[in-house]
Design a protein around this motif. Structure first.
Motif, PDB file in Angstrom:
ATOM      1  N   ASP A 183       0.817  -1.221   0.000  1.00 46.54           N
ATOM      2  CA  ASP A 183       0.000   0.000   0.000  1.00 46.54           C
ATOM      3  C   ASP A 183       0.855   1.278   0.000  1.00 46.54           C
ATOM      4  O   ASP A 183       0.323   2.379  -0.078  1.00 46.54           O
ATOM      5  N   SER A 184       2.183   1.136   0.078  1.00 45.91           N
ATOM      6  CA  SER A 184       3.072   2.306   0.053  1.00 45.91           C
ATOM      7  C   SER A 184       3.871   2.419  -1.242  1.00 45.91           C
ATOM      8  O   SER A 184       4.741   3.284  -1.365  1.00 45.91           O
TER       9      SER A 184
ATOM     10  N   ASP B 286       2.406  -7.432   1.496  1.00 47.11           N
ATOM     11  CA  ASP B 286       1.256  -6.955   2.253  1.00 47.11           C
ATOM     12  C   ASP B 286       1.621  -6.842   3.733  1.00 47.11           C
ATOM     13  O   ASP B 286       1.831  -7.853   4.397  1.00 47.11           O
TER      14      ASP B 286
ATOM     15  N   ARG C  21      -0.373  -5.451   5.969  1.00 52.87           N
ATOM     16  CA  ARG C  21      -1.584  -5.170   6.750  1.00 52.87           C
ATOM     17  C   ARG C  21      -1.593  -5.880   8.102  1.00 52.87           C
ATOM     18  O   ARG C  21      -2.001  -5.300   9.105  1.00 52.87           O
TER      19      ARG C  21
END
Length: 144
Positions: free
Chosen positions: A52-53, A102, A104
């Motif tokens: 996500d970055s 990931d 998360r």
């Protein structure tokens, strides 16, 4: 002579670390001149950035055969971003390959303990390149 003075004389850069509520050590690093928050993880073989970055750091993601494992998760698919610049305080390295996966599950664990999310993990690959010395008592990382 203090450790700080001795290492400075030997050409090391001192980076202050922040202890999180989960007892991890955190630092700020720049990838391709863009700042982010990272956990210092001597047990991680590679320096990693969360999927996500990827846009945040303007990374070029490529598929990878590497499978990631850690923090209770195994066989996670990864990508890789080749030849990036990383800067931690005054210490700089070029041609740094980053594993993308990931994060998360890591960030959920941090949030559950009232700690801040991170963009990635500084792993043993970079710590080796920088001849890292960690001063736990004074929460400092030294890189050469």
């Amino acid at each position: 002579m203090s450790l700080k003075k001795l290492l400075k004389e030997k050409g090391y850069k001192r980076i202050k670390l922040k202890a999180t509520k989960t007892n991890h050590l955190e630092l700020v690093a720049k990838i391709n001149n863009i700042e982010g928050n990272f956990i210092l993880d001597t047990g991680a073989s590679s320096t990693c950035v969360g999927m996500d970055s990827v846009e945040h750091f303007q990374l070029l993601a490529e598929d990878s055969d590497i499978k990631a494992a850690g923090a209770g998760a195994t066989n996670m698919l990864t990508q890789i971003a080749l030849k990036n610049r990383i800067q931690i305080k005054g210490w700089k390295k070029k041609k740094v390959d980053l594993v993308l996966f990931d994060l998360r599950h890591v960030n959920e664990a941090l949030i559950n303990h009232d700690a801040e999310k991170v963009h990635g993990i500084i792993g043993a690959d970079l710590l080796n390149r920088g001849k890292a010395i960690i001063d736990y008592k004074n929460k400092s990382l030294y890189l050469k």
